[in-house]
Design a protein around this motif. Structure first.
Motif, short mmCIF file in Angstrom:
data_model
loop_
_atom_site.label_atom_id
_atom_site.label_comp_id
_atom_site.label_asym_id
_atom_site.label_seq_id
_atom_site.Cartn_x
_atom_site.Cartn_y
_atom_site.Cartn_z
N TYR A 12 0.88 -1.18 0.00
CA TYR A 12 0.00 0.00 0.00
C TYR A 12 0.91 1.22 0.00
CZ TYR A 12 -3.42 -3.42 1.72
OH TYR A 12 -4.22 -4.52 1.87
N VAL A 13 0.86 2.00 -1.07
CA VAL A 13 1.72 3.18 -1.20
C VAL A 13 0.83 4.41 -1.13
CG1 VAL A 13 3.48 4.33 -2.58
CG2 VAL A 13 3.27 1.83 -2.67
N TRP A 14 0.98 5.16 -0.03
CA TRP A 14 0.18 6.36 0.20
C TRP A 14 1.02 7.60 -0.07
CZ3 TRP A 14 -4.93 5.96 1.97
CH2 TRP A 14 -5.32 4.70 2.44
N SER A 15 0.39 8.61 -0.63
CA SER A 15 1.13 9.84 -0.89
C SER A 15 0.19 11.04 -0.95
CB SER A 15 1.90 9.74 -2.21
OG SER A 15 2.59 10.95 -2.47
N SER A 16 0.71 12.19 -0.51
CA SER A 16 -0.02 13.45 -0.64
C SER A 16 0.61 14.33 -1.71
CB SER A 16 -0.04 14.19 0.70
OG SER A 16 1.28 14.43 1.18
N LEU A 17 1.38 13.71 -2.62
CA LEU A 17 1.81 14.42 -3.83
C LEU A 17 0.57 14.59 -4.70
CD1 LEU A 17 5.06 12.43 -4.68
CD2 LEU A 17 4.94 14.81 -3.96
N GLY A 18 0.13 15.82 -4.90
CA GLY A 18 -1.16 16.02 -5.51
C GLY A 18 -2.24 15.70 -4.50
N PRO A 19 -3.40 15.19 -4.93
CA PRO A 19 -4.42 14.78 -3.96
C PRO A 19 -3.97 13.53 -3.23
CG PRO A 19 -5.07 14.13 -6.16
CD PRO A 19 -3.82 14.96 -6.32
N LEU A 20 -4.53 13.29 -2.05
CA LEU A 20 -4.15 12.10 -1.31
C LEU A 20 -4.58 10.85 -2.09
CD1 LEU A 20 -3.17 11.52 1.88
CD2 LEU A 20 -5.26 10.22 1.68
N ALA A 21 -3.67 9.89 -2.22
CA ALA A 21 -3.95 8.70 -3.02
C ALA A 21 -3.22 7.51 -2.43
CB ALA A 21 -3.49 8.92 -4.47
N VAL A 22 -3.74 6.32 -2.77
CA VAL A 22 -3.09 5.07 -2.39
C VAL A 22 -3.07 4.15 -3.60
CG1 VAL A 22 -5.29 4.15 -1.50
CG2 VAL A 22 -3.12 3.08 -0.84
N VAL A 23 -1.90 3.57 -3.85
CA VAL A 23 -1.73 2.54 -4.88
C VAL A 23 -1.66 1.20 -4.16
CG1 VAL A 23 -0.21 1.59 -6.65
CG2 VAL A 23 -0.61 4.06 -6.54
N MET A 24 -2.51 0.26 -4.55
CA MET A 24 -2.57 -1.07 -3.93
C MET A 24 -2.03 -2.10 -4.91
SD MET A 24 -6.41 -0.87 -2.34
CE MET A 24 -7.10 -0.49 -3.96
N VAL A 25 -1.09 -2.94 -4.44
CA VAL A 25 -0.48 -3.95 -5.29
C VAL A 25 -0.37 -5.25 -4.50
CG1 VAL A 25 1.50 -4.57 -6.73
CG2 VAL A 25 0.89 -2.16 -6.44
N ALA A 26 -0.79 -6.36 -5.11
CA ALA A 26 -0.64 -7.69 -4.51
C ALA A 26 0.26 -8.53 -5.41
CB ALA A 26 -1.99 -8.37 -4.36
N THR A 27 1.27 -9.18 -4.82
CA THR A 27 2.18 -10.03 -5.58
C THR A 27 2.15 -11.45 -5.03
OG1 THR A 27 4.13 -9.66 -4.18
CG2 THR A 27 3.69 -8.03 -5.91
N ASN A 28 2.60 -12.40 -5.83
CA ASN A 28 2.58 -13.80 -5.42
C ASN A 28 3.94 -14.27 -4.91
OD1 ASN A 28 4.07 -13.94 -7.75
ND2 ASN A 28 2.68 -15.34 -8.83
N THR A 29 4.72 -13.36 -4.35
CA THR A 29 6.01 -13.70 -3.77
C THR A 29 6.23 -12.88 -2.50
OG1 THR A 29 8.42 -13.59 -4.08
CG2 THR A 29 7.09 -12.03 -5.33
N PRO A 30 6.88 -13.45 -1.50
CA PRO A 30 7.18 -12.68 -0.29
C PRO A 30 8.40 -11.78 -0.46
CG PRO A 30 7.93 -14.93 -0.02
CD PRO A 30 7.22 -14.88 -1.34
N HIS A 31 8.98 -11.73 -1.65
CA HIS A 31 10.23 -11.00 -1.87
C HIS A 31 10.06 -9.78 -2.78
CE1 HIS A 31 12.05 -14.42 0.08
NE2 HIS A 31 11.61 -15.23 -0.86
N SER A 32 8.83 -9.40 -3.13
CA SER A 32 8.64 -8.24 -4.00
C SER A 32 9.01 -6.96 -3.26
CB SER A 32 7.21 -8.18 -4.51
OG SER A 32 6.29 -8.12 -3.43
N THR A 33 9.52 -5.99 -3.99
CA THR A 33 10.00 -4.73 -3.40
C THR A 33 9.45 -3.54 -4.17
OG1 THR A 33 12.00 -4.79 -4.79
CG2 THR A 33 12.14 -5.79 -2.58
#
Length: 404
Positions: free
Chosen positions: A70-91
């Protein structure tokens, strides 16, 4: 010497059993969408080494076979990017030069790219306000005369690092308009608190938090309304999966254990289940702590396609998804022209869950189960007793022997 049998996949005697097929289907499904019992959660503020501090919060929830970002940012309007991966090692990879440029495409990535099973975003674009002074019907549309909305892209936000709380796994974005000539926010703020602790919050509506969810609490505090009975709302934008908008669903329950007098749960679903979701109860509160006496109705408008240029732009959404324009938008409005409202204490709070997989479902509470058992059991006992009486009466009558 160990022998071997060569089998081909087909309908012969070596064909897989139904149980094996079901197992293979489960393992072929995206691990990030199956749900995890526990996750190791970490919060970090991604520093900008190239210049002034920028608010970029990364919540990473690592499971046995999957990772949620979950990547939250107040650059511009407040937003969240949600990403699900099938590995415990994603960065998460951040290129600040690109992210802060006029063309931020590629400035935000989750690696490896081929591990991504689901991704979408929510953007909180505008704070809405309506004058409901002359509106007597609580179900009236529109809710009243709209005031010019506050664009959240024009807000000044706090330093997110100062609000980072590792104990509660939370951080708070708190802001006010940069240009405020009427000083409506002189003593007020709009706050978004994101947290990812797997427990049910103490304050209503006490949404069921699981390892696959991140929770958001929104609070408008101390801002001066522009009308005597102002209603507030939020404009929310999201990315559709393909050409269609996500679907909105309502679920009803007879149990209101955690949110008294609220028997409904609203859900925003991206694609078919299991996929991503947003979940909330259609209730807000005009006091802290919230309760039945301060509950306000929360109404969600239908989703509709929205042109990207008509919405305040989020650099992190553009950086991750590129120049896609399949945005959909809807409005959330809090309160009614009658009853409690923001005007009582200049306070308004509302919360939602964001997650991946199957949305959490509350089970019936022991109290409701007990009431149901009594309500359904008592007539059953009466029927059983009546049946026994009739049976005994019939037996007594059948033992009578005529003297003729």
């Amino acid at each position: 010497m160990r022998g071997s049998v060569e089998c081909t996949w087909g309908w012969g005697h070596c064909a897989p059993s139904p149980l094996l097929l079901w197992t293979l289907l489960l393992f072929a499904a995206p691990f990030g969408l199956l749900g995890e019992k526990t996750r190791q959660v970490s919060l970090e503020v991604i520093p900008n080494w190239l210049g002034p501090l920028q608010n970029l919060l990364h919540i990473r929830a690592v499971g046995t076979n999957s990772t949620l970002h979950y990547v939250w940012s107040s650059l511009g309007p407040l937003a969240v990017v949600m990403v699900a991966t099938n590995t415990p090692h994603s960065t998460l990879s951040v290129n600040w030069s690109l992210l802060l440029s006029p063309e931020p495409d590629g400035g935000l990535m989750v690696l490896p790219k081929d591990s991504i099973q689901f991704s979408s975003a929510l953007v909180f674009t505008r704070l809405l306000e309506f004058d409901s002074t002359n509106v007597s019907d609580t179900a009236a549309k529109p809710l009243g005369r709209p005031y010019p909305p506050y664009s959240l892209a024009d807000f000044s936000w706090n330093n997110i690092t100062d609000s980072l709380d590792p104990a509660t796994l939370s951080a708070t974005f708190q802001g006010h308009p940069m240009n405020d000539p009427t000083r409506t926010f002189a003593n007020g703020s709009l706050a978004f608190r994101a947290f990812s602790r797997s427990s049910r919050p103490a304050q209503p509506p006490r949404l069921l938090h699981t390892a696959d969810t991140c929770q958001l609490e929104v609070a408008l505090i101390g801002a001066s309304p522009r009308g005597n009975r102002s209603l507030f709302g939020l404009e929310v934008a999201t990315l559709g999966q393909g050409p269609d908008c996500p679907s909105m669903q309502e679920q009803h329950s007879i149990d209101d254990e955690y949110a008294p007098a609220v028997f409904q749960l609203d859900q925003l679903l991206w694609g078919s289940l299991p996929s991503g979701f947003a979940q909330w109860r259609p209730v807000a509160y005009s006091q802290k702590p919230g309760g039945r006496e301060s509950a306000l109705p929360c109404q969600a408008s239908p989703l509709h396609p929205a042109l990207a240029y008509s919405l305040p732009q989020s650099p992190i959404v553009r950086a991750f998804f590129g120049s896609q324009n399949n945005f959909c938008a809807f409005n959330l409005t809090f309160g009614a022209s009658t009853g409690p409202g923001y005007w009582d204490q200049h306070y308004l709070s509302w919360s939602m869950l964001l997650g991946v997989g199957f949305p959490p479902v509350d089970g019936l509470s022991p109290l409701v189960l007990g009431i149901m058992a009594v309500a359904l059991g008592a007539p059953g006992l009466m029927l059983l007793g009546g049946g026994l009486v009739l049976l005994l009466h019939h037996k007594k009558y059948s033992e009578y022997q005529s003297i003729n």
